[in-house]
Design a protein around this motif. Sequence first.
Motif, PDB file in Angstrom:
ATOM      1  N   SER A  38      46.728   9.703 -46.854  1.00 20.95           N
ATOM      2  CA  SER A  38      46.347  11.038 -46.474  1.00 20.95           C
ATOM      3  C   SER A  38      46.207  11.703 -47.809  1.00 20.95           C
ATOM      4  CB  SER A  38      47.301  11.951 -45.477  1.00 20.95           C
ATOM      5  OG  SER A  38      48.500  12.115 -46.144  1.00 20.95           O
ATOM      6  N   PHE A  39      46.708  11.522 -49.031  1.00 27.22           N
ATOM      7  CA  PHE A  39      46.542  12.116 -50.167  1.00 27.22           C
ATOM      8  C   PHE A  39      45.220  12.407 -50.383  1.00 27.22           C
ATOM      9  CE2 PHE A  39      50.822  10.599 -52.024  1.00 27.22           C
ATOM     10  CZ  PHE A  39      51.478  11.422 -51.160  1.00 27.22           C
ATOM     11  N   ASN A  40      44.831  13.555 -51.139  1.00 27.46           N
ATOM     12  CA  ASN A  40      43.499  13.986 -51.838  1.00 27.46           C
ATOM     13  C   ASN A  40      43.421  13.724 -53.116  1.00 27.46           C
ATOM     14  OD1 ASN A  40      42.316  14.412 -49.101  1.00 27.46           O
ATOM     15  ND2 ASN A  40      43.617  16.327 -49.021  1.00 27.46           N
ATOM     16  N   SER A  41      44.679  13.849 -53.795  1.00 25.76           N
ATOM     17  CA  SER A  41      44.838  14.011 -55.129  1.00 25.76           C
ATOM     18  C   SER A  41      44.033  12.582 -55.792  1.00 25.76           C
ATOM     19  CB  SER A  41      46.228  13.895 -55.495  1.00 25.76           C
ATOM     20  OG  SER A  41      46.222  13.907 -57.144  1.00 25.76           O
ATOM     21  N   THR A  42      43.349  12.802 -56.918  1.00 25.09           N
ATOM     22  CA  THR A  42      42.897  11.538 -57.673  1.00 25.09           C
ATOM     23  C   THR A  42      43.888  11.026 -58.608  1.00 25.09           C
ATOM     24  OG1 THR A  42      41.710  13.413 -59.247  1.00 25.09           O
ATOM     25  CG2 THR A  42      40.267  12.530 -57.293  1.00 25.09           C
ATOM     26  N   GLU A  43      44.985  11.846 -58.677  1.00 26.99           N
ATOM     27  CA  GLU A  43      45.843  11.340 -59.612  1.00 26.99           C
ATOM     28  C   GLU A  43      46.956  10.526 -59.085  1.00 26.99           C
ATOM     29  OE1 GLU A  43      47.864  14.828 -61.302  1.00 26.99           O
ATOM     30  OE2 GLU A  43      46.047  15.746 -61.878  1.00 26.99           O
ATOM     31  N   PHE A  44      46.832  10.133 -58.004  1.00 28.29           N
ATOM     32  CA  PHE A  44      47.717   9.152 -57.290  1.00 28.29           C
ATOM     33  C   PHE A  44      47.018   8.012 -56.635  1.00 28.29           C
ATOM     34  CE2 PHE A  44      50.419   7.581 -54.030  1.00 28.29           C
ATOM     35  CZ  PHE A  44      51.807   7.658 -54.550  1.00 28.29           C
ATOM     36  N   HIS A  45      47.489   6.844 -56.949  1.00 29.12           N
ATOM     37  CA  HIS A  45      46.777   5.687 -56.793  1.00 29.12           C
ATOM     38  C   HIS A  45      47.875   4.567 -56.040  1.00 29.12           C
ATOM     39  CE1 HIS A  45      43.267   7.119 -58.084  1.00 29.12           C
ATOM     40  NE2 HIS A  45      43.755   7.399 -59.249  1.00 29.12           N
ATOM     41  N   GLY A  46      49.053   5.142 -55.667  1.00 29.63           N
ATOM     42  CA  GLY A  46      49.975   4.111 -55.140  1.00 29.63           C
ATOM     43  C   GLY A  46      49.833   3.494 -53.875  1.00 29.63           C
ATOM     44  N   SER A  47      50.790   2.484 -53.480  1.00 31.14           N
ATOM     45  CA  SER A  47      50.601   1.971 -52.284  1.00 31.14           C
ATOM     46  C   SER A  47      52.260   1.946 -51.842  1.00 31.14           C
ATOM     47  CB  SER A  47      50.057   0.433 -52.352  1.00 31.14           C
ATOM     48  OG  SER A  47      50.623  -0.122 -51.234  1.00 31.14           O
ATOM     49  N   GLY A  48      52.325   2.464 -50.700  1.00 28.55           N
ATOM     50  CA  GLY A  48      53.416   2.308 -49.900  1.00 28.55           C
ATOM     51  C   GLY A  48      54.356   0.745 -49.750  1.00 28.55           C
ATOM     52  N   TYR A  49      53.370   0.112 -49.480  1.00 26.11           N
ATOM     53  CA  TYR A  49      53.874  -1.484 -49.348  1.00 26.11           C
ATOM     54  C   TYR A  49      54.293  -1.910 -50.669  1.00 26.11           C
ATOM     55  CZ  TYR A  49      51.617  -1.593 -44.809  1.00 26.11           C
ATOM     56  OH  TYR A  49      51.434  -1.510 -43.563  1.00 26.11           O
ATOM     57  N   THR A  50      53.698  -1.504 -51.754  1.00 28.94           N
ATOM     58  CA  THR A  50      53.874  -2.095 -53.115  1.00 28.94           C
ATOM     59  C   THR A  50      55.134  -1.489 -53.669  1.00 28.94           C
ATOM     60  OG1 THR A  50      51.710  -2.269 -53.605  1.00 28.94           O
ATOM     61  CG2 THR A  50      53.156  -2.159 -55.706  1.00 28.94           C
ATOM     62  N   TYR A  86      68.669   7.517 -54.411  1.00 30.91           N
ATOM     63  CA  TYR A  86      67.748   7.461 -53.019  1.00 30.91           C
ATOM     64  C   TYR A  86      67.307   8.903 -52.790  1.00 30.91           C
ATOM     65  CZ  TYR A  86      68.989   3.085 -51.118  1.00 30.91           C
ATOM     66  OH  TYR A  86      69.311   1.694 -50.696  1.00 30.91           O
ATOM     67  N   SER A  87      68.069  10.095 -53.187  1.00 26.39           N
ATOM     68  CA  SER A  87      67.556  11.386 -53.137  1.00 26.39           C
ATOM     69  C   SER A  87      66.449  11.643 -53.889  1.00 26.39           C
ATOM     70  CB  SER A  87      68.808  12.295 -53.432  1.00 26.39           C
ATOM     71  OG  SER A  87      69.742  12.097 -52.324  1.00 26.39           O
ATOM     72  N   GLY A  88      66.415  11.156 -55.269  1.00 22.62           N
ATOM     73  CA  GLY A  88      65.527  11.384 -56.282  1.00 22.62           C
ATOM     74  C   GLY A  88      64.226  10.647 -55.891  1.00 22.62           C
ATOM     75  N   TYR A  89      64.086   9.486 -55.130  1.00 22.90           N
ATOM     76  CA  TYR A  89      63.014   8.938 -54.734  1.00 22.90           C
ATOM     77  C   TYR A  89      62.194   9.616 -53.492  1.00 22.90           C
ATOM     78  CZ  TYR A  89      60.030   5.320 -52.641  1.00 22.90           C
ATOM     79  OH  TYR A  89      58.911   4.542 -51.934  1.00 22.90           O
ATOM     80  N   ILE A  90      63.029  10.123 -52.722  1.00 22.76           N
ATOM     81  CA  ILE A  90      62.428  11.057 -51.577  1.00 22.76           C
ATOM     82  C   ILE A  90      61.884  12.322 -52.227  1.00 22.76           C
ATOM     83  CG2 ILE A  90      63.064  12.217 -49.587  1.00 22.76           C
ATOM     84  CD1 ILE A  90      65.487   9.999 -49.006  1.00 22.76           C
ATOM     85  N   ALA A  91      62.752  12.856 -53.088  1.00 20.64           N
ATOM     86  CA  ALA A  91      62.084  14.263 -53.556  1.00 20.64           C
ATOM     87  C   ALA A  91      60.835  14.012 -54.558  1.00 20.64           C
ATOM     88  CB  ALA A  91      63.138  14.754 -54.626  1.00 20.64           C
ATOM     89  N   MET A  92      60.683  12.804 -54.913  1.00 20.86           N
ATOM     90  CA  MET A  92      59.486  12.663 -55.765  1.00 20.86           C
ATOM     91  C   MET A  92      58.221  12.669 -54.895  1.00 20.86           C
ATOM     92  SD  MET A  92      56.538  10.111 -55.912  1.00 20.86           S
ATOM     93  CE  MET A  92      57.400   9.064 -54.865  1.00 20.86           C
ATOM     94  N   PHE A  93      58.358  12.518 -53.567  1.00 31.42           N
ATOM     95  CA  PHE A  93      57.083  12.819 -52.810  1.00 31.42           C
ATOM     96  C   PHE A  93      56.568  14.272 -52.543  1.00 31.42           C
ATOM     97  CE2 PHE A  93      58.102   8.455 -51.279  1.00 31.42           C
ATOM     98  CZ  PHE A  93      56.907   7.958 -51.009  1.00 31.42           C
ATOM     99  N   ILE A  94      57.323  15.044 -52.835  1.00 27.29           N
ATOM    100  CA  ILE A  94      57.247  16.799 -52.815  1.00 27.29           C
ATOM    101  C   ILE A  94      56.010  16.978 -53.803  1.00 27.29           C
ATOM    102  CG2 ILE A  94      57.877  19.038 -53.146  1.00 27.29           C
ATOM    103  CD1 ILE A  94      60.824  17.678 -52.697  1.00 27.29           C
ATOM    104  N   TYR A  95      56.063  16.279 -55.103  1.00 31.37           N
ATOM    105  CA  TYR A  95      54.685  16.410 -55.893  1.00 31.37           C
ATOM    106  C   TYR A  95      54.572  15.039 -56.593  1.00 31.37           C
ATOM    107  CZ  TYR A  95      55.200  21.592 -55.806  1.00 31.37           C
ATOM    108  OH  TYR A  95      55.258  22.796 -55.071  1.00 31.37           O
ATOM    109  N   PRO A  96      53.867  14.015 -55.851  1.00 29.75           N
ATOM    110  CA  PRO A  96      53.966  12.712 -56.366  1.00 29.75           C
ATOM    111  C   PRO A  96      52.895  12.367 -57.555  1.00 29.75           C
ATOM    112  CG  PRO A  96      52.624  12.875 -54.138  1.00 29.75           C
ATOM    113  CD  PRO A  96      53.452  14.340 -54.520  1.00 29.75           C
ATOM    114  N   TYR A  97      53.407  11.528 -58.438  1.00 32.52           N
ATOM    115  CA  TYR A  97      52.417  10.922 -59.215  1.00 32.52           C
ATOM    116  C   TYR A  97      52.589   9.507 -59.237  1.00 32.52           C
ATOM    117  CZ  TYR A  97      51.955  15.717 -61.117  1.00 32.52           C
ATOM    118  OH  TYR A  97      51.713  17.074 -61.280  1.00 32.52           O
ATOM    119  N   THR A  98      51.548   8.573 -59.592  1.00 33.45           N
ATOM    120  CA  THR A  98      51.760   7.433 -59.585  1.00 33.45           C
ATOM    121  C   THR A  98      52.837   6.629 -60.383  1.00 33.45           C
ATOM    122  OG1 THR A  98      49.335   7.104 -59.361  1.00 33.45           O
ATOM    123  CG2 THR A  98      50.600   5.182 -59.827  1.00 33.45           C
TER     124      THR A  98
END
Length: 450
Positions: A38-50, A86-98
């Motif tokens: 659902s991301f609209n950002s062109t700066e993010f190109h990640g995959s959850g599976y990856t 673990y907490s840092g990984y979850i917090a990353m989704f607040i402002y995600p970058y690849t």
Amino acid sequence: MSPEGKKLLNIVILGFGFMFMFTAFQTCGNIEQTVIKSFNSTEFHGSGYTSMAIIYGVFSASNLIAPSVVTVIGPQLSMFFSGLLYSGYIAMFIYPYTWSFYTASVFVGIGAAVLWTAQGNVLAINSTDNTIGRNSGIFWALLQFSLFFGNLYIYCAWHGHDHITDKDRQTVFISLTVISLVGCFLFFLIRKPDPEPAPAEAAESLLQAESTESSSTSEKLTSAVFFLSVKACKMFGTNEMMLLSISIGYTGLELTFYSGVYGTCIGAMTQFGKDAKSLIGISGICIGIGEILGGGVFGMLNKCNRFGRNPVVLLGLITHFVAFYLIFLNIASDAPIAPEAGTDLQAYITPNLGVALLCSFLLGLGDSCFNTQLLSIIGFLFRDNSAPAFAVFKFIQSIMAALAFFYSNYLLLHWQLLILVVTGFLGSMTFFMAEGLAESTRRESDYDSI
């Protein structure tokens, strides 16, 4: 409080700590592929599976050094600092970058190895041969409450949303980060159990020996690290661990399926209506109910150990096979890799939400059957070497989970189910053989005591 009561309280605190942490992390893993689409950002190109493949790949490699870390700094601090990752990984989704997404994945992989090795160590030192089954069940049931609370929150937060906005994402992940941090601090409530008059392992003796010279202490720590690393590697060659490795590997494959792939499949089925994405939360709740029921019931049954562990594992295999067959009939084959808009394809029957949620329950129930019995048999067979043994357990499980998350990017649903069926059957057969060795060990121990 009696020594036995103190140990039981430690197990309960351990379970609550993991419940809070994995309320956040398992919910994150369950929704992240849907969120990323659902991301609209062109700066993010990640995959959850990856990302999950990276986590479990690093997890598997880090398990070879995790026993040394746990021995040097202790299980309590090991779990706390790992929880912060673990907490840092979850917090990353607040402002995600690849770059931050994949970097956090690497750190979580390292933290996971230390966390689960420390958990196995705490479970073993707070249990006896008579209580290891009960304690495994209590821990597993408390842990799986995380699937209930986290996914209930997701359902309530996303109900009626056919698209996940940035605000929706940020609200959810801020809340999950706070929940994860609560779990981290709960680990400080665990108290060291009263020592038992038994001979200590060589590595533990090195770490516990008092020394007035700092150079001598350094040498002992180095020796302990080397000793435990070698011990973990040598465990691969034992007959018991070689037999258990296939069933452990199967738990890694099905962990990937129920925690990441199946929820994504349900969210991708357009025939479930506009609430399909919020149904990911309901699916997670059903998985959690199955896990809690299995962990509580089978853990308590294992206390009596009248019929051994084999009937529970057989029940888990049958339960999973029924779930896989129904999923094959009910869910479209391209659902795991469908785009954000979802899939309009139909499987062999008209998609039925009730059947889909029943399969979620069966996946959780079967998973608890396998995991409670594996925790029990490893805790019994390797009591004197618990930290290396649980490190090997998580190494095998995580490397197979990494492999499964990798192929989930490409394989259609029916091929993923076929892999699970074959591996599950082979893993159950080898578990039965390992249980035979465990019974022989128990009889020899009883004879020696007489």
